[in-house]
Design a protein around this motif. Structure first.
Motif, mmCIF file in Angstrom:
data_model
loop_
_atom_site.group_PDB
_atom_site.id
_atom_site.type_symbol
_atom_site.label_atom_id
_atom_site.label_comp_id
_atom_site.label_asym_id
_atom_site.label_seq_id
_atom_site.Cartn_x
_atom_site.Cartn_y
_atom_site.Cartn_z
ATOM 1 N N GLY A 6 80.289 36.071 -18.666
ATOM 2 C CA GLY A 6 80.735 34.745 -19.034
ATOM 3 C C GLY A 6 81.848 34.215 -18.151
ATOM 4 N N THR A 7 81.839 32.915 -17.980
ATOM 5 C CA THR A 7 82.949 32.233 -17.328
ATOM 6 C C THR A 7 84.033 32.030 -18.383
ATOM 7 N N PRO A 8 85.233 31.627 -17.983
ATOM 8 C CA PRO A 8 86.280 31.395 -18.974
ATOM 9 C C PRO A 8 85.859 30.404 -20.070
ATOM 10 N N ASP A 9 85.049 29.418 -19.733
ATOM 11 C CA ASP A 9 84.585 28.453 -20.743
ATOM 12 C C ASP A 9 83.761 29.117 -21.839
ATOM 13 N N GLU A 10 83.154 30.260 -21.525
ATOM 14 C CA GLU A 10 82.301 30.945 -22.489
ATOM 15 C C GLU A 10 83.016 32.085 -23.217
#
Length: 161
Positions: free
Chosen positions: A15-19
């Protein structure tokens, strides 16, 4: 670990930070623990004989894993990191501190493989075609989830953190 077979090449997806539940707060306890788990799994995979790692350097899991690889290499670990950015403009809109980390990793990695801007799946295909083992740290966004499901279909070894 789910599969104890030896591998030659390992890739990271996640995951990216948004996830991630903690977003961009890398000092949040759960984020620190995720990074620690990535490093511990990385050391175990190296112990089992894997010495080539692939990362797209996306923010979050894939960048943290690349940074862990570089730390291990800086301390004498005999490993290689192949960076496959998703595009030449991947970091253009990132926060300056993350963009600096990205470019520092590009300079330090063993090899950079770039794809045309039109080939928006080039990095993902490279990962799927070259990795024997996928290390997954979730939750996953659309891109990483697609790679994960294709890796399952291709019967790749997968370690889920």
């Amino acid at each position: 670990m789910e599969n104890q077979n030896q591998c030659r090449t390992c890739a990271f997806i996640g995951g990216t930070p948004d996830e991630q539940p903690w977003g961009y707060d890398e000092e949040y306890f759960d984020c620190v623990m995720a990074k620690t788990r990535i490093a511990m799994i990385l050391l175990e995979v190296i112990r089992r004989g894997c010495h080539t790692f692939i990362s797209s350097l996306e923010q979050g899991t894939e960048m943290w894993a690349a940074e862990a690889c570089m730390a291990i290499r800086d301390y004498g670990g005999d490993i290689e990191l192949v960076c496959v950015p998703t595009s030449e403009s991947q970091a253009d809109r990132w926060h300056p501190e993350r963009r600096e980390r990205y470019f520092r990793l590009l300079q330090k990695c063993s090899e950079v493989i770039n794809f045309d801007e039109e080939d928006n799946n080039g990095a993902d295909e490279y990962i799927l075609n070259n990795a024997d083992l996928i290390i997954k740290q979730g939750p996953l966004g659309k891109r990483a989830d697609s790679i994960f499901h294709r890796a399952v279909e291709l019967k790749k070894q997968i370690i889920e953190i």
